[in-house]
Scaffold this motif. Structure first.
Motif, PDB file in Angstrom:
ATOM      1  N   ASN A 332      -6.573 -12.513  -6.621  1.00 54.31           N
ATOM      2  CA  ASN A 332      -6.219 -11.161  -7.018  1.00 54.31           C
ATOM      3  C   ASN A 332      -6.103 -10.249  -5.807  1.00 54.31           C
ATOM      4  O   ASN A 332      -6.815 -10.415  -4.804  1.00 54.31           O
ATOM      5  CB  ASN A 332      -7.264 -10.598  -7.981  1.00 54.31           C
ATOM      6  CG  ASN A 332      -7.240 -11.293  -9.337  1.00 54.31           C
ATOM      7  OD1 ASN A 332      -8.221 -11.871  -9.772  1.00 54.31           O
ATOM      8  ND2 ASN A 332      -6.101 -11.241 -10.006  1.00 54.31           N
ATOM      9  N   ALA A 333      -5.157  -9.300  -5.884  1.00 52.23           N
ATOM     10  CA  ALA A 333      -4.989  -8.328  -4.803  1.00 52.23           C
ATOM     11  C   ALA A 333      -6.201  -7.404  -4.769  1.00 52.23           C
ATOM     12  O   ALA A 333      -6.717  -6.984  -5.815  1.00 52.23           O
ATOM     13  CB  ALA A 333      -3.717  -7.522  -5.024  1.00 52.23           C
ATOM     14  N   ARG A 334      -6.618  -7.045  -3.554  1.00 47.31           N
ATOM     15  CA  ARG A 334      -7.855  -6.271  -3.414  1.00 47.31           C
ATOM     16  C   ARG A 334      -7.773  -5.428  -2.141  1.00 47.31           C
ATOM     17  O   ARG A 334      -7.456  -5.945  -1.068  1.00 47.31           O
ATOM     18  CB  ARG A 334      -9.051  -7.225  -3.342  1.00 47.31           C
ATOM     19  CG  ARG A 334     -10.421  -6.569  -3.173  1.00 47.31           C
ATOM     20  CD  ARG A 334     -11.464  -7.664  -2.995  1.00 47.31           C
ATOM     21  NE  ARG A 334     -12.792  -7.131  -2.740  1.00 47.31           N
ATOM     22  CZ  ARG A 334     -13.725  -6.957  -3.664  1.00 47.31           C
ATOM     23  NH1 ARG A 334     -13.468  -7.308  -4.930  1.00 47.31           N
ATOM     24  NH2 ARG A 334     -14.910  -6.471  -3.363  1.00 47.31           N
ATOM     25  N   ILE A 335      -8.034  -4.152  -2.259  1.00 45.42           N
ATOM     26  CA  ILE A 335      -8.057  -3.239  -1.119  1.00 45.42           C
ATOM     27  C   ILE A 335      -9.384  -2.499  -1.115  1.00 45.42           C
ATOM     28  O   ILE A 335      -9.769  -1.898  -2.128  1.00 45.42           O
ATOM     29  CB  ILE A 335      -6.907  -2.215  -1.191  1.00 45.42           C
ATOM     30  CG1 ILE A 335      -5.547  -2.907  -1.129  1.00 45.42           C
ATOM     31  CG2 ILE A 335      -7.030  -1.180  -0.069  1.00 45.42           C
ATOM     32  CD1 ILE A 335      -4.376  -1.969  -1.396  1.00 45.42           C
ATOM     33  N   THR A 336     -10.100  -2.540  -0.003  1.00 41.50           N
ATOM     34  CA  THR A 336     -11.323  -1.759   0.174  1.00 41.50           C
ATOM     35  C   THR A 336     -11.078  -0.742   1.277  1.00 41.50           C
ATOM     36  O   THR A 336     -10.694  -1.120   2.399  1.00 41.50           O
ATOM     37  CB  THR A 336     -12.516  -2.661   0.524  1.00 41.50           C
ATOM     38  OG1 THR A 336     -12.753  -3.576  -0.547  1.00 41.50           O
ATOM     39  CG2 THR A 336     -13.781  -1.822   0.733  1.00 41.50           C
TER      40      THR A 336
END
Length: 365
Positions: A332-336
């Motif tokens: 899954n795409a994930r941005i922090t």
């Protein structure tokens, strides 16, 4: 009788060169997908067909090479390119174009060189792989003529993700191949065999093309003199001369991928997921207004293939902060990213493929 005329035109064409210079892009590497993804034709087609497209709402910054550079763009030529940007924007697309003065701040870096005599452009998001001191789009002839105006529009069509129209596998074009090689081998193009094949004779895959018809009036079509196209017959006899303007199909394509932006967006609340039902290639946008300054994680859940991009709204202009592309990777795409209270952020989710459930969850935590 048509076949007789075709044979005569083929012979004539083999003895003369093309009268117009053409866009000459370099060979692009084929997208390598994992074997289990490539084995799923719907998923593979969705990923390949969407991979070069920008998320809608992106501000594409462009910059011209300046004095002292091999690619310095004279003002009159730069004005012609600015006019071409204006024509694309006038279609009503959701992309924005903004001129900047530093090459390092531009996704689209524009050069000009009549000495090279080559016009070309990277396609869509492929520009992001080009070194910051190199052009992503170059022009090699006068853009102030009617033909040059079409060239300016053509290369910017590449920059927003369009391919050459005559390489459409649904076009039904049959070529007098040797006549094409002979014509392009001489001035003004002086192409070798490989360049001619890559830019004219090689067919795109059906996965790279949206739609099932050929548009001979497209801005992405070349002008061909008689004797190069074997079929359809009328182009063998009369040649093909597109108008050099944006066709109705060009505008339809642009509005499909980059429709006008919605005035009001869904607000993404912390720890609350939003179910998104999109078809392949479609997009969902949401806004985040942080209640506190801290690191936040924005991510997708589900079996979909997505491109997730985070922007900060700075005085009405979305400025990209980070992005993640999970297509073909079974994750899954994930941005922090650290977000600040009192500021406004936009999340844009471009869907490649929805997966078996057809639903993607988007959440912020």
């Amino acid at each position: 009788m048509p076949r007789s005329r075709s044979r005569r035109s083929r012979t004539a064409a083999s003895t003369k060169y093309s009268t117009k210079p053409f866009c000459s892009n370099l060979q692009r590497p084929k997208l390598q997908l994992p074997s289990h993804v490539a084995a799923d034709p719907l998923r593979a087609a969705a990923i390949i067909g969407t991979k070069t497209k920008w998320v809608n709402g992106t501000v594409l910054h462009y910059c011209f090479f300046g004095a002292g550079s091999h690619y310095a763009v004279p003002k009159v030529q730069a004005d012609a390119v600015r006019a071409a940007f204006g024509k694309w924007k006038a279609v009503g697309i959701g992309l924005e174009f903004k001129e900047v003065t530093q090459l390092s701040e531009a996704e689209i870096r524009i050069g000009y060189s009549t000495a090279d005599g080559r016009s070309a452009s990277q396609v869509g998001r492929d520009v992001l792989s080009v070194p910051l001191n190199s052009p992503t789009t170059v022009y090699g002839w006068d853009l102030t003529t009617q033909y040059g105006s079409g060239t300016a529009l053509h290369e910017l069509g590449h920059a927003i993700g369009m391919e050459h129209e005559h390489q459409n596998p649904f076009a039904g074009i049959k070529w007098h191949e040797q006549a094409v090689y002979d014509s392009l081998a001489g001035p003004p193009n002086n192409w070798n065999h490989e360049t001619t094949y890559i830019n004219i004779l090689e067919k795109l895959t059906s996965q790279q093309v949206q739609g099932s018809t050929w548009d001979p009036d497209s801005i992405m079509e070349y002008e061909f003199e008689p004797g190069l196209i074997d079929e359809p017959d009328k182009y063998d006899i009369n040649g093909l001369t597109p108008p050099g303007t944006l066709s109705a199909a060009d505008k339809q394509w642009a509005l499909k991928w980059y429709p006008p932006l919605k005035a009001t967006l869904t607000t993404l609340q912390p720890l609350q997921s939003v179910a998104v039902d999109l078809a392949a290639g479609q997009q969902f946008d949401a806004v985040i207004k942080p209640a506190s300054s801290r690191k936040y994680t924005v991510e997708t859940k589900g079996a979909s293939d997505t491109l997730l991009v985070l922007f900060e709204d700075i005085n009405g202009e979305p400025r990209q902060l980070a992005g993640d592309d999970d297509s073909g990777q079974d994750r899954n795409a994930r941005i922090t990213y650290k977000l600040f209270k009192g500021r406004s952020y936009i999340v844009r989710l471009r869907l490649y493929y929805p997966g078996m459930s057809g639903t993607t969850l988007l959440m912020c935590s």
